[in-house]
Write a protein that holds these residues in place. Sequence first.
Motif, PDB file in Angstrom:
ATOM      1  N   GLY A 110       0.793  -1.291  -0.114  1.00 40.55           N
ATOM      2  CA  GLY A 110      -0.127  -0.062   0.187  1.00 40.55           C
ATOM      3  C   GLY A 110       0.809   1.379   0.035  1.00 40.55           C
ATOM      4  O   GLY A 110       1.905   1.255   0.350  1.00 40.55           O
ATOM      5  N   GLY A 111       0.254   2.512  -0.333  1.00 36.94           N
ATOM      6  CA  GLY A 111       0.778   3.589  -0.413  1.00 36.94           C
ATOM      7  C   GLY A 111       1.329   3.771  -1.956  1.00 36.94           C
ATOM      8  O   GLY A 111       1.695   3.040  -2.498  1.00 36.94           O
ATOM      9  N   GLY A 138       0.754   0.321  -3.568  1.00 37.35           N
ATOM     10  CA  GLY A 138      -0.734   0.308  -3.492  1.00 37.35           C
ATOM     11  C   GLY A 138      -1.317   0.659  -4.855  1.00 37.35           C
ATOM     12  O   GLY A 138      -2.376   0.565  -4.782  1.00 37.35           O
ATOM     13  N   TYR A 139      -0.572   1.112  -5.895  1.00 33.42           N
ATOM     14  CA  TYR A 139      -1.023   1.675  -6.970  1.00 33.42           C
ATOM     15  C   TYR A 139      -0.800   0.466  -8.158  1.00 33.42           C
ATOM     16  O   TYR A 139      -0.195   0.811  -9.083  1.00 33.42           O
ATOM     17  CB  TYR A 139      -0.930   2.792  -7.288  1.00 33.42           C
ATOM     18  CG  TYR A 139      -1.126   3.980  -6.248  1.00 33.42           C
ATOM     19  CD1 TYR A 139      -2.230   4.688  -6.315  1.00 33.42           C
ATOM     20  CD2 TYR A 139      -0.542   4.219  -5.184  1.00 33.42           C
ATOM     21  CE1 TYR A 139      -2.816   5.454  -5.570  1.00 33.42           C
ATOM     22  CE2 TYR A 139      -0.876   4.891  -4.075  1.00 33.42           C
ATOM     23  CZ  TYR A 139      -2.141   5.584  -4.314  1.00 33.42           C
ATOM     24  OH  TYR A 139      -2.584   6.347  -3.692  1.00 33.42           O
ATOM     25  N   GLY A 161      -2.375  -1.290   3.192  1.00 37.02           N
ATOM     26  CA  GLY A 161      -2.825   0.158   3.192  1.00 37.02           C
ATOM     27  C   GLY A 161      -3.429   0.822   1.832  1.00 37.02           C
ATOM     28  O   GLY A 161      -2.603   1.520   1.464  1.00 37.02           O
ATOM     29  N   LEU A 162      -4.541   0.597   1.691  1.00 36.99           N
ATOM     30  CA  LEU A 162      -5.036   1.077   0.354  1.00 36.99           C
ATOM     31  C   LEU A 162      -6.287   1.883   0.696  1.00 36.99           C
ATOM     32  O   LEU A 162      -6.746   2.445  -0.212  1.00 36.99           O
ATOM     33  CB  LEU A 162      -5.614  -0.260  -0.727  1.00 36.99           C
ATOM     34  CG  LEU A 162      -4.618  -1.372  -1.012  1.00 36.99           C
ATOM     35  CD1 LEU A 162      -5.487  -2.462  -1.749  1.00 36.99           C
ATOM     36  CD2 LEU A 162      -3.361  -0.809  -1.540  1.00 36.99           C
ATOM     37  N   GLY A 163      -6.413   2.087   1.759  1.00 38.03           N
ATOM     38  CA  GLY A 163      -7.646   2.916   2.353  1.00 38.03           C
ATOM     39  C   GLY A 163      -8.951   2.236   2.494  1.00 38.03           C
ATOM     40  O   GLY A 163      -8.829   1.239   1.924  1.00 38.03           O
ATOM     41  N   ALA A 164      -9.700   2.637   3.339  1.00 34.11           N
ATOM     42  CA  ALA A 164     -10.826   1.885   3.604  1.00 34.11           C
ATOM     43  C   ALA A 164     -11.862   2.284   2.838  1.00 34.11           C
ATOM     44  O   ALA A 164     -11.804   3.586   2.409  1.00 34.11           O
ATOM     45  CB  ALA A 164     -11.316   1.813   5.191  1.00 34.11           C
ATOM     46  N   ARG A 166     -11.413   0.081   0.492  1.00 32.06           N
ATOM     47  CA  ARG A 166     -10.694  -0.742  -0.678  1.00 32.06           C
ATOM     48  C   ARG A 166      -9.901  -1.821  -0.147  1.00 32.06           C
ATOM     49  O   ARG A 166      -9.806  -3.050  -0.752  1.00 32.06           O
ATOM     50  CB  ARG A 166      -9.992   0.203  -1.421  1.00 32.06           C
ATOM     51  CG  ARG A 166      -9.108  -0.563  -2.507  1.00 32.06           C
ATOM     52  CD  ARG A 166      -8.438   0.753  -3.400  1.00 32.06           C
ATOM     53  NE  ARG A 166      -9.304   1.651  -3.819  1.00 32.06           N
ATOM     54  CZ  ARG A 166      -8.786   2.622  -4.442  1.00 32.06           C
ATOM     55  NH1 ARG A 166      -7.639   3.069  -4.553  1.00 32.06           N
ATOM     56  NH2 ARG A 166      -9.739   3.536  -5.099  1.00 32.06           N
ATOM     57  N   GLY A 187      -5.104   1.437   6.497  1.00 36.68           N
ATOM     58  CA  GLY A 187      -5.370   2.875   5.957  1.00 36.68           C
ATOM     59  C   GLY A 187      -4.170   3.665   5.666  1.00 36.68           C
ATOM     60  O   GLY A 187      -3.366   3.014   4.922  1.00 36.68           O
ATOM     61  N   GLY A 188      -4.233   4.695   6.132  1.00 37.34           N
ATOM     62  CA  GLY A 188      -2.993   5.538   5.889  1.00 37.34           C
ATOM     63  C   GLY A 188      -1.943   5.599   6.636  1.00 37.34           C
ATOM     64  O   GLY A 188      -0.919   6.165   6.755  1.00 37.34           O
ATOM     65  N   ASP A 191       1.545   6.227   5.550  1.00 40.29           N
ATOM     66  CA  ASP A 191       1.836   7.714   5.248  1.00 40.29           C
ATOM     67  C   ASP A 191       2.678   8.031   6.515  1.00 40.29           C
ATOM     68  O   ASP A 191       3.333   8.864   6.490  1.00 40.29           O
ATOM     69  CB  ASP A 191       0.595   8.508   4.952  1.00 40.29           C
ATOM     70  CG  ASP A 191       0.045   8.222   3.534  1.00 40.29           C
ATOM     71  OD1 ASP A 191       0.734   8.231   2.525  1.00 40.29           O
ATOM     72  OD2 ASP A 191      -1.146   8.028   3.231  1.00 40.29           O
ATOM     73  N   ARG A 214      -7.308  15.123  11.817  1.00 38.25           N
ATOM     74  CA  ARG A 214      -7.082  14.532  10.398  1.00 38.25           C
ATOM     75  C   ARG A 214      -7.827  15.405   9.638  1.00 38.25           C
ATOM     76  O   ARG A 214      -7.394  15.875   8.368  1.00 38.25           O
ATOM     77  CB  ARG A 214      -7.409  13.131  10.435  1.00 38.25           C
ATOM     78  CG  ARG A 214      -6.530  12.238  11.035  1.00 38.25           C
ATOM     79  CD  ARG A 214      -6.928  10.923  10.608  1.00 38.25           C
ATOM     80  NE  ARG A 214      -6.339  10.228   9.418  1.00 38.25           N
ATOM     81  CZ  ARG A 214      -6.354   8.894   9.087  1.00 38.25           C
ATOM     82  NH1 ARG A 214      -7.058   8.161   9.563  1.00 38.25           N
ATOM     83  NH2 ARG A 214      -5.714   8.553   7.825  1.00 38.25           N
ATOM     84  N   ARG A 221     -10.978  15.626   3.582  1.00 39.78           N
ATOM     85  CA  ARG A 221     -11.702  14.565   4.185  1.00 39.78           C
ATOM     86  C   ARG A 221     -13.263  15.137   4.547  1.00 39.78           C
ATOM     87  O   ARG A 221     -13.916  14.171   4.806  1.00 39.78           O
ATOM     88  CB  ARG A 221     -11.001  14.295   5.414  1.00 39.78           C
ATOM     89  CG  ARG A 221      -9.826  13.298   5.189  1.00 39.78           C
ATOM     90  CD  ARG A 221      -9.420  12.997   6.450  1.00 39.78           C
ATOM     91  NE  ARG A 221      -8.278  11.960   6.232  1.00 39.78           N
ATOM     92  CZ  ARG A 221      -8.325  10.826   6.009  1.00 39.78           C
ATOM     93  NH1 ARG A 221      -9.538  10.116   6.365  1.00 39.78           N
ATOM     94  NH2 ARG A 221      -7.500  10.133   5.887  1.00 39.78           N
ATOM     95  N   ARG A 224     -16.114  13.243   2.843  1.00 47.46           N
ATOM     96  CA  ARG A 224     -16.242  11.799   3.165  1.00 47.46           C
ATOM     97  C   ARG A 224     -16.986  11.907   4.512  1.00 47.46           C
ATOM     98  O   ARG A 224     -17.759  11.209   4.982  1.00 47.46           O
ATOM     99  CB  ARG A 224     -14.923  11.054   3.027  1.00 47.46           C
ATOM    100  CG  ARG A 224     -14.502  10.310   1.839  1.00 47.46           C
ATOM    101  CD  ARG A 224     -13.038  10.013   1.974  1.00 47.46           C
ATOM    102  NE  ARG A 224     -12.628   9.228   3.196  1.00 47.46           N
ATOM    103  CZ  ARG A 224     -11.841   8.596   3.275  1.00 47.46           C
ATOM    104  NH1 ARG A 224     -10.608   8.754   2.694  1.00 47.46           N
ATOM    105  NH2 ARG A 224     -11.312   7.628   4.365  1.00 47.46           N
TER     106      ARG A 224
END
Length: 242
Positions: A110-111, A138-139, A161-164, A166, A187-188, A191, A214, A221, A224
């Motif tokens: 991830g990341g 993560g891309y 760590g692909l973000g929630a 995902r 998650g992040g 980072d 955050r 953010r 969201r």
Amino acid sequence: MKVTSRELFGFSFYDGDLPELLEVLENKIEKKEKVQVITANPEILARGFEEEELNKALKEAEIVVADGIGVIVASRFLGKAISHRLPGIEIGEALMKKGEEKGWRFYFLGGKEEVTYKAVKGLKTRYPQLRVGGFHHGYFRDDEEVIEDINRVNPHILFVGLGAPRQEYWIRRNRERIKAVVMMGVGGSFDVWSGTKKRAPQWVRKLNLEWAYRVICEPQRLQRVIPAFFNFIKIVWKNKRN
Ligand code: UDP
């Protein structure tokens, strides 16, 4: 091994403290029993009511923990108090500390490319005995290539760590093909571990205001957080009436 749990919104929440959770996960690693760990905050829970796949992921994951003061407050309001809030980043760090002693292999997925690399490098400094089996940004487009690399390592613990949500989807869809025991969305966290982003200072965390920190650092953010907040309140209210 007995797992302390609480039913809330139709999901079974793990409700032990961090050392207990480590024991549970250690036990799973010893028995090689796959575990998906989901750290559920109000945003994930609200989406879990709208998205069928996320709902399934939350029901099927072996361990769901409360991450976010909103979940704790809601649980108290509904008379099913969850006592422990366990942020993913703290579970991750505790696992790495324990992993040094146990010789567990880790894989980090991830990341952004440079973020993943920096995170792993930083973690190796912080946890010198950490066994980093492998890492990948993560891309990616090709799941197969990534899964092959993870399976080459055969890690005890896989951080995604692909973000929630995902990461929760990715683990759920691929878990049977992945040779890892503990699979957890973080998650992040990459980072933060890379030094690209800062976690809220301790005093802010103590006040249960990490979410606000955050939002201040990343105002985008809000897009969201606001709808999720209202959806979550709606769900809590509905549950209360029932
Ligand atoms: N990310 C990724 N692949 C993607 C989209 C996102 O690896 O296709 C990473 C992104 O670089 C960041 C993390 O996922 O490190 C998402 O962080 P965020 O703080 O948004 O996640 P949350 O903790 O809110 O789930």
